[in-house]
Design a protein around this motif. Structure first.
Motif, mmCIF file in Angstrom:
data_model
loop_
_atom_site.group_PDB
_atom_site.id
_atom_site.type_symbol
_atom_site.label_atom_id
_atom_site.label_comp_id
_atom_site.label_asym_id
_atom_site.label_seq_id
_atom_site.Cartn_x
_atom_site.Cartn_y
_atom_site.Cartn_z
ATOM 1 N N ASP A 37 0.868 -1.110 0.101
ATOM 2 C CA ASP A 37 0.032 -0.026 0.095
ATOM 3 C C ASP A 37 0.965 1.215 0.135
ATOM 4 O O ASP A 37 1.815 1.221 0.811
ATOM 5 C CB ASP A 37 -0.998 0.175 1.156
ATOM 6 N N ASP A 38 0.437 2.383 -0.794
ATOM 7 C CA ASP A 38 1.360 3.450 -0.774
ATOM 8 C C ASP A 38 1.350 4.253 0.286
ATOM 9 O O ASP A 38 1.887 5.470 0.340
ATOM 10 C CB ASP A 38 1.242 4.058 -2.076
ATOM 11 N N HIS A 39 0.492 3.967 1.413
ATOM 12 C CA HIS A 39 0.069 4.860 2.577
ATOM 13 C C HIS A 39 0.698 4.197 3.822
ATOM 14 O O HIS A 39 0.306 3.022 4.100
ATOM 15 C CB HIS A 39 -1.443 5.162 2.839
ATOM 16 N N ALA A 40 1.681 4.556 4.401
ATOM 17 C CA ALA A 40 2.650 4.053 5.379
ATOM 18 C C ALA A 40 1.574 3.669 6.592
ATOM 19 O O ALA A 40 1.924 2.745 7.311
ATOM 20 C CB ALA A 40 3.898 4.879 5.844
ATOM 21 N N LEU A 41 0.822 4.686 6.959
ATOM 22 C CA LEU A 41 -0.035 4.580 8.095
ATOM 23 C C LEU A 41 -0.977 3.152 7.792
ATOM 24 O O LEU A 41 -1.245 2.435 8.789
ATOM 25 C CB LEU A 41 -0.831 5.753 8.224
ATOM 26 N N THR A 42 -1.570 2.956 6.827
ATOM 27 C CA THR A 42 -2.249 1.943 6.199
ATOM 28 C C THR A 42 -1.363 0.670 6.384
ATOM 29 O O THR A 42 -2.124 -0.229 7.016
ATOM 30 C CB THR A 42 -2.880 2.037 4.952
ATOM 31 N N THR A 61 6.846 -5.695 3.212
ATOM 32 C CA THR A 61 6.078 -4.761 2.809
ATOM 33 C C THR A 61 6.422 -3.983 1.699
ATOM 34 O O THR A 61 7.549 -4.048 1.275
ATOM 35 C CB THR A 61 5.555 -3.653 4.165
ATOM 36 N N ALA A 62 5.487 -3.192 0.866
ATOM 37 C CA ALA A 62 5.961 -2.499 -0.332
ATOM 38 C C ALA A 62 4.985 -1.024 -0.374
ATOM 39 O O ALA A 62 4.042 -1.371 0.075
ATOM 40 C CB ALA A 62 5.822 -3.551 -1.492
ATOM 41 N N VAL A 81 -1.798 -8.976 0.610
ATOM 42 C CA VAL A 81 -2.731 -8.100 0.906
ATOM 43 C C VAL A 81 -2.232 -6.877 -0.205
ATOM 44 O O VAL A 81 -1.271 -5.934 0.365
ATOM 45 C CB VAL A 81 -2.778 -7.759 2.360
ATOM 46 N N LEU A 82 -2.919 -6.413 -0.880
ATOM 47 C CA LEU A 82 -2.673 -5.359 -1.957
ATOM 48 C C LEU A 82 -3.561 -4.222 -1.785
ATOM 49 O O LEU A 82 -5.111 -4.575 -2.188
ATOM 50 C CB LEU A 82 -2.436 -5.869 -3.374
ATOM 51 N N ILE A 109 -7.498 -8.119 -2.254
ATOM 52 C CA ILE A 109 -7.108 -6.902 -2.537
ATOM 53 C C ILE A 109 -8.154 -6.057 -1.923
ATOM 54 O O ILE A 109 -9.139 -6.284 -1.254
ATOM 55 C CB ILE A 109 -7.650 -6.628 -4.101
ATOM 56 N N VAL A 110 -7.423 -4.960 -1.532
ATOM 57 C CA VAL A 110 -8.450 -3.770 -0.378
ATOM 58 C C VAL A 110 -8.560 -2.680 -1.340
ATOM 59 O O VAL A 110 -7.526 -2.042 -2.003
ATOM 60 C CB VAL A 110 -7.553 -3.727 0.827
ATOM 61 N N THR A 111 -9.578 -1.919 -1.171
ATOM 62 C CA THR A 111 -9.788 -0.762 -1.976
ATOM 63 C C THR A 111 -10.784 -0.056 -1.329
ATOM 64 O O THR A 111 -11.313 -0.096 -0.587
ATOM 65 C CB THR A 111 -10.375 -0.989 -3.356
ATOM 66 N N GLY A 112 -10.410 1.513 -1.630
ATOM 67 C CA GLY A 112 -11.391 2.469 -0.967
ATOM 68 C C GLY A 112 -12.236 3.067 -1.975
ATOM 69 O O GLY A 112 -13.305 3.674 -1.492
#
Length: 233
Positions: A37-42, A61-62, A81-82, A109-112
């Motif tokens: 995930d490109d959000h470190a907090l997530t 992690t990536a 988990v992407l 896959i997780v999406t907002g």
């Protein structure tokens, strides 16, 4: 008997702990997970929730899709988990690449910001799990257990999104025309004049649109219509 009692107490001390037949878990090698995930907090929150389940271990992690592909290729984790939307490569693109380099890795896959069309594409591409970021963390955790047990998991929010899209497909041609006119800011009288129907008929179509799209105001109707691609932003 004492030994049996002690074993039961240990099992109870580990929240949500399960033993998955045919899969590694508590009492053996942990189930390996990669998070992208490109959000470190997530990433941090997801990692903490997953590692609270003692049968899982986050091994990598990536922060973007390219890193995710590299991690999966190098580590061959049991599960990944992407995030769906990431720089470099999307969750869907990572999923397709993962099938080449690590076919045994199960992909969640997780999406907002879900699109029903994209969600269906992910299922067709072989995603083992689909979840919304707005969902409960417990849903993701239990979903991962089901995924490594060999089941495909579609979260409640995703199911609702796909069901709503099916409702969109039921819009009539005239309802779609009225919706387009509403998006252009026309009043009922303006729509009636433009389409050559009565203002009362326009009002009936507006009521049907709100019912089918499960909204209760013109503002939310337009938000929903733009989100689902029924009108242009």
């Amino acid at each position: 008997m004492a030994q049996h009692s002690e074993t039961c107490q240990k099992r109870q001390a580990v929240p949500f702990a399960v033993q998955v037949s045919g899969f590694r878990g508590r009492g053996g090698i942990p189930i390996s997970i990669v998070i992208a995930d490109d959000h470190a907090l997530t990433v941090g929150g997801t990692r903490a929730a997953i590692e609270a389940m003692h049968e899982f271990k986050v091994v990598g992690t990536a922060g973007n899709g390219i890193e995710a592909i590299a991690q999966i290729k190098r580590l061959s984790p049991d599960c990944a988990v992407l995030d769906l939307v990431m720089p470099g490569a999307s969750g869907l693109e990572v999923l397709l690449e993962a099938r080449r380099w690590s076919p045994k890795t199960k992909i969640a896959i997780v999406t907002g910001s879900p699109s029903a069309k994209t969600l269906r594409r992910l299922i067709e591409a072989g995603a083992a799990g689909l979840f919304l970021k707005s969902g409960a963390v417990e849903e993701l955790c239990q979903g991962l257990r089901d995924i490594v047990a060999g089941r495909t998991v579609v979260g409640a929010g995703v199911t609702h999104c796909i069901a709503q899209d099916a409702a969109n497909d039921s819009l009539t041609r005239r309802e779609t025309e009225v919706l387009q006119c509403i998006a252009r800011g026309l009043s009922n009288n303006g729509i009636a004049e433009h389409l050559g129907i009565s203002a009362k008929t326009v009002d009936n179509h507006r009521t049907n649109l709100m019912r089918k799209l499960e909204v209760h105001s013109t503002a939310t109707l337009l938000v929903r219509a733009m989100r689902d691609g029924l009108v242009e932003p």
